[in-house]
Write an enzyme that holds these catalytic residues in place. Structure first.
Site, PDB file in Angstrom:
ATOM      1  N   HIS A 111       0.843  -1.200   0.000  1.00  0.00           N
ATOM      2  CA  HIS A 111       0.000   0.000   0.000  1.00  0.00           C
ATOM      3  C   HIS A 111       0.886   1.261   0.000  1.00  0.00           C
ATOM      4  CE1 HIS A 111      -3.688   2.273   1.301  1.00  0.00           C
ATOM      5  NE2 HIS A 111      -2.756   3.082   1.769  1.00  0.00           N
ATOM      6  N   GLU A 112       1.811   1.315   0.934  1.00  0.00           N
ATOM      7  CA  GLU A 112       2.656   2.511   1.036  1.00  0.00           C
ATOM      8  C   GLU A 112       3.564   2.651  -0.185  1.00  0.00           C
ATOM      9  OE1 GLU A 112       1.705   4.558   3.080  1.00  0.00           O
ATOM     10  OE2 GLU A 112       0.609   3.294   4.487  1.00  0.00           O
ATOM     11  N   GLU A 153      -4.838   7.589  -2.906  1.00  0.00           N
ATOM     12  CA  GLU A 153      -5.317   6.320  -2.359  1.00  0.00           C
ATOM     13  C   GLU A 153      -5.643   5.334  -3.488  1.00  0.00           C
ATOM     14  OE1 GLU A 153      -4.814   6.135   0.711  1.00  0.00           O
ATOM     15  OE2 GLU A 153      -5.851   4.315   1.344  1.00  0.00           O
TER      16      GLU A 153
END
Ligand code: ZN
Length: 516
Positions: free
Chosen positions: A267-268, A297
């Site tokens: 995700h990061e 996002e």
């Protein structure tokens, strides 16, 4: 064009560079605070961050800035609308006008109030004591009402709060999108809840930290993480930051009992890659950042869920996971794939699966508008929260720590932020449909451990533009339309329909999103 016009633009750009550099200084100070700094440094750091923010704000609202923005008008008229310079001028004009509308005193009070509220929230959560936090929440909300009143007419007051995180987005638009999302999700989740629950026990166990780091390193390197430009460090609440386009900082939190950090790291990485692939032509200007939290996002969710929870990705990496963690030797790939995609309503937003996560967001989006309107007594908030969780997710909240106090956002004064998480989910699937059309052999590439084509597509179509275009305009350019939850719902129905063997029209085996 006259020499004084280009001179004014050069002066404007130099001032914009100072503002941008100060922002990046704040990011590095913040990164340091959350990864390296001993706890006792907090007071000193608050002063440093406050000073940096104030100096940057002063530069933005200064009369000299107003004068330069006036002076570049003629230069701007001669520019191509999509040129870097024209986009920079439009961006600065908007930021300048907005910043001038809010008194410096109120801005400073908002920052100070959030700094005071955060440790109180932390303790209140640890002690499950909402009442001790309530006055601080009351204060943060009162300040947001005052902030909104400074910014003038809009369709709904909440528009101004959304605009901080998703520039240009209107409350009514999000409401319509979320209503459609809810309409699709509620029956899907209800149908899944009637199925046999998936056994995810293979995901708990003994996963030594060095081995977690080993599999994480292999995944990140395949994705495009390099030692020259990236760092990964431990933190409490993972986040991504950067000092420049060439210096990306991601963070993670390893837990020895589960593999959650692997997904959180992917995700990061998605956030980091966005900042890393911005055009170097924009470096040193305020355009050298992602355009909104929602678009950001969409990038992190894409790498975490569409790539990292997909079958093609694991066809490549599962043998390596089995090699690193022998406990998976007897677990078939299919069983593992089902485990990492299991749907199970959770009290905690950040522990939620891809489907139920959005109901957490919709609940917060609806509550925030009521909180901003100020009707009702804040003393009743925990009860209202618990009732909504029961209504939306069918579960009981045992205490406020796992209920209304679970997120730091309201303590930090970030009202209007939550919606961007679900907007990101939605946008990730709109982009994914387009990507799969243009890169039809993506699954084969993932199965070979190749992610370069996806990375390049994102760089070319999204990342390189930085903040040149507001999020709605960027989306329009890439997918030819506005925000639309249907691709996301189709993705969930196809993937979960197969995993849970749902009947009827939930299964659409020809969906371009479903991996074979
Ligand atoms: Zn994120």
């Amino acid at each position: 064009m006259s020499a004084s016009q280009t001179g004014s633009f050069r002066a404007l750009k130099a001032r914009a560079a100072e503002i941008h550099h100060l922002t990046k200084v704040a990011w590095v100070l913040n990164w340091d605070q959350r990864t390296m700094m001993p706890a006792a440094g907090a007071t000193g750091r608050a002063g440093q961050l406050g000073t940096v923010a104030r100096v940057a704000h002063d530069l933005l609202v200064a009369d000299e800035m107003a004068r330069l923005l006036d002076d570049v008008g003629a230069y701007e008229d001669g520019l191509d609308l999509d040129s870097d310079d024209a986009c920079l001028i439009r961006f600065l004009r908007r930021e300048h006008e907005k910043a001038r509308s809010v008194p410096a005193q109120l801005r400073a009070e908002m920052i100070a109030a959030a700094a005071r509220a955060l440790p109180v929230w932390d303790r209140a959560r640890a002690e499950s004591d909402f009442e001790s936090f309530r006055p601080y929440l009351e204060r943060n909300l009162a300040q947001r009402r005052e902030y909104v009143s400074c910014l003038g007419e809009t369709d709904e007051p909440y528009d101004h709060l959304l605009d901080e995180f998703e520039p240009g987005m209107k409350t009514a638009e999000v409401r319509a999108v979320f209503d459609e999302l809810k309409e699709g999700l509620v029956p899907l989740i209800a149908e899944i809840s009637e199925r046999e629950p998936i056994d995810s026990s293979c995901l708990s166990g003994d996963f030594p930290l060095e081995r977690q780091q080993e599999i994480e390193r292999r995944v990140l390197e395949a994705f495009g993480f390099t030692r020259e430009s990236w760092r990964i460090d431990e933190t409490t609440h993972p986040f991504a930051s950067s000092s420049s386009i060439s210096d990306i900082r991601i963070t993670t939190r390893h837990q020895p009992g589960d593999l959650h950090s692997l997904f959180s790291t992917m995700h990061e990485f998605g956030h980091g890659l966005y900042e890393h692939q911005i055009s170097l032509d924009l470096e040193g200007t305020p355009l050298a950042r992602g355009t909104s939290l929602g678009i950001h996002e969409s990038q992190s969710r894409m790498w975490e869920n569409l790539v990292g929870r997909g079958l093609a990705f694991w066809r490549h990496f599962y043998p390596q996971l089995q090699e690193v963690f022998p406990s998976f030797a007897d677990v078939e790939l299919d069983e593992f794939y089902r485990a990492i995609n299991a749907v199970r309503p959770s009290l905690i937003r950040i522990d939620s699966d891809e489907a139920t996560y959005n109901l957490h967001i919709i609940l917060r989006f609806e509550l925030e508008q009521e909180l901003l309107a100020g009707d009702g007594d804040l003393r009743d908030l925990p009860e209202i929260w618990d009732a909504r969780i029961r209504e939306y997710l069918g579960i009981d909240v045992p205490d406020v720590a796992d209920g209304v106090l679970q997120d730091m956002h309201w303590a930090a004064g970030h009202v209007g932020y939550f919606a961007t998480y679900s907007l990101g989910n939605i946008v990730s699937c709109q982009l994914w449909e387009r990507i799969r059309d243009e890169l039809p052999d993506l699954d084969d590439q993932f199965e070979q451990g190749e992610f370069g084509a996806l990375r390049e597509w994102l760089g070319e179509n999204i990342h390189r533009h930085g903040r040149k275009f507001p999020p709605a305009e960027l989306l329009e350019r890439v997918v030819g339309g506005g925000i639309d939850p249907q691709p996301y719902l189709a993705y969930l129905r196809a993937k979960l329909g197969e995993i849970y063997q749902l009947g009827g029209n939930h299964v659409s085996p020809k969906s371009p999103l479903l991996e074979s």
